[in-house]
Design a protein around this motif. Structure first.
Motif, short mmCIF file in Angstrom:
data_model
loop_
_atom_site.label_atom_id
_atom_site.label_comp_id
_atom_site.label_asym_id
_atom_site.label_seq_id
_atom_site.Cartn_x
_atom_site.Cartn_y
_atom_site.Cartn_z
N GLU A 80 9.55 58.24 62.98
CA GLU A 80 9.36 59.06 64.14
C GLU A 80 10.46 59.00 65.31
N GLN A 234 9.81 64.16 63.87
CA GLN A 234 8.30 64.50 64.68
C GLN A 234 7.34 63.40 64.23
N ARG A 236 5.67 61.20 60.82
CA ARG A 236 5.93 60.65 59.50
C ARG A 236 4.42 60.56 58.94
#
Length: 356
Positions: A80, A234, A236
């Motif tokens: 992320e 954004q 995972r």
């Protein structure tokens, strides 16, 4: 005394307006429509109606990525917050069973190609020679059976050969003739070679095996998850060792090159805004971005079922999408912003060029 009170009131009003203006336009870079305009001029333009603002939120398109095949995750290459580019490897699945499928498809294709080659090459010289030898042996058997039958017919009237022996000689001769005819036909087939229909069928089986191999190779390639877009990771969703099904999201990527602001304009202000109008987007943190009105909804939102009064009609709003140029990726999903519009800006729709 009254004059002094009036003077104090006027001074208080001026000071209050000054403080409000300083608070509202605390950063001169943010407060100006262009770099040549000071905040007080912008404020005067806003008061006069030449400049007005809309409030909205930043929207960033998100892409949810997943594998095209089911399997167990063995590697994750990004986390992320990482920035990714098109074609970048993001994650991998266990490839063992997919490799086996490719090997099996390759072996089947080799077998089909060998069968086709055998049919296209026709009979070997050894096979033709063998067929001719069998035909000659059958011809010799016919000649021997014919001699035996003729002898049995000569001895039968004298009583030296029974009727049964004569019948057996006749049957042996007939069988020899049939075997000879079968050998001749087999020789012709060997010499002519396979039928065209058999060759066409073998070619079709080869194409089928090639398609199966391509599908197996494609599925093997699908065990690697590649990014189709550029953006920022954004979310995972899964970790190494998780089993995922086809299409199950593994990553969520925000596409930074497609940033826009969702805002709303009142019905009475629709004539003041058009697609293509240049705007300035302001954030609470003191940043400003150039933007362009890209879309104005033709359908009012939050509309009551029945509109009966003028007051209700004036509360109707229409959704507006403002495209924002954010090369440094400073805008974030859901960030509140202000859209500053100048009535003196030239409409892009009035100039030649591509429409947004």
């Amino acid at each position: 005394m009254k004059k002094r009170i009036i003077l104090l009131v006027i001074v208080a009003v001026v000071v209050g307006l000054s403080l409000w203006s300083a608070q509202h336009y605390r950063v001169s870079r943010v407060a100006r429509v262009s770099s040549a305009q000071p905040w007080w001029k912008v404020w005067l333009e806003e008061v006069s109606g030449k400049v007005w603002e809309l409030h909205g939120n930043v929207e960033i398109r998100e892409v949810r990525l997943g594998f095209k095949v089911p399997g167990r995750i063995v590697r994750l290459h990004v986390d992320e917050g990482d920035t990714v580019k098109p074609g970048q490897l993001l994650a991998e699945l266990d490839q063992a069973e997919f490799l086996d499928a490719v090997r099996q498809a390759e072996a089947a294709l080799e077998a089909r190609r060998a069968e086709l080659a055998a049919l296209e090459n026709g009979s070997r010289p050894e096979e033709i020679e063998k067929a001719r030898a069998l035909t000659e042996a059958a011809r010799v058997a016919v000649r021997n059976a014919e001699i035996a039958l003729r002898r049995a017919k000569e001895l039968a009237p004298k009583g030296a050969v029974s009727q049964e022996m004569l019948d057996n000689a006749q049957a042996a001769y007939d069988q020899a003739v049939a075997n000879y005819q079968a050998a001749v036909a087999a020789q012709r087939l060997v010499e002519v070679g396979p039928r065209q229909e058999e060759i066409d069928r073998a070619r079709g089986l080869v194409r089928q095996a090639e398609a199966v191999l391509k599908d197996a190779q494609r599925r093997l390639g699908d065990t690697k998850l590649l990014s189709p877009v550029s953006g920022v990771v954004q979310v995972r969703v899964h970790e190494v060792g998780d089993f995922v099904n086809t299409g199950e999201p593994v990553f969520s990527i925000a596409r930074q090159e497609e940033v826009w602001v969702r805002t709303y304009v009142a019905e009475e202000d629709l004539d003041r805004i058009r697609p293509g109008m240049q705007v300035v987007v302001l954030t609470d943190g003191g940043n400003q971005f150039l933007g362009q009105v890209g879309f104005i909804s033709s359908v009012a939102e939050f509309t009551p079922k029945t509109v009966e009064t003028r007051e209700v009609r004036t509360n109707l709003v229409y959704r507006v999408r403002v495209l924002v140029n954010d090369p440094e990726c400073k805008l974030r999903q859901g960030m509140p912003v202000r859209v500053r519009i100048s009535a003196e800006k030239t409409f892009a729709s009035d100039q030649p060029g591509k429409q947004p």
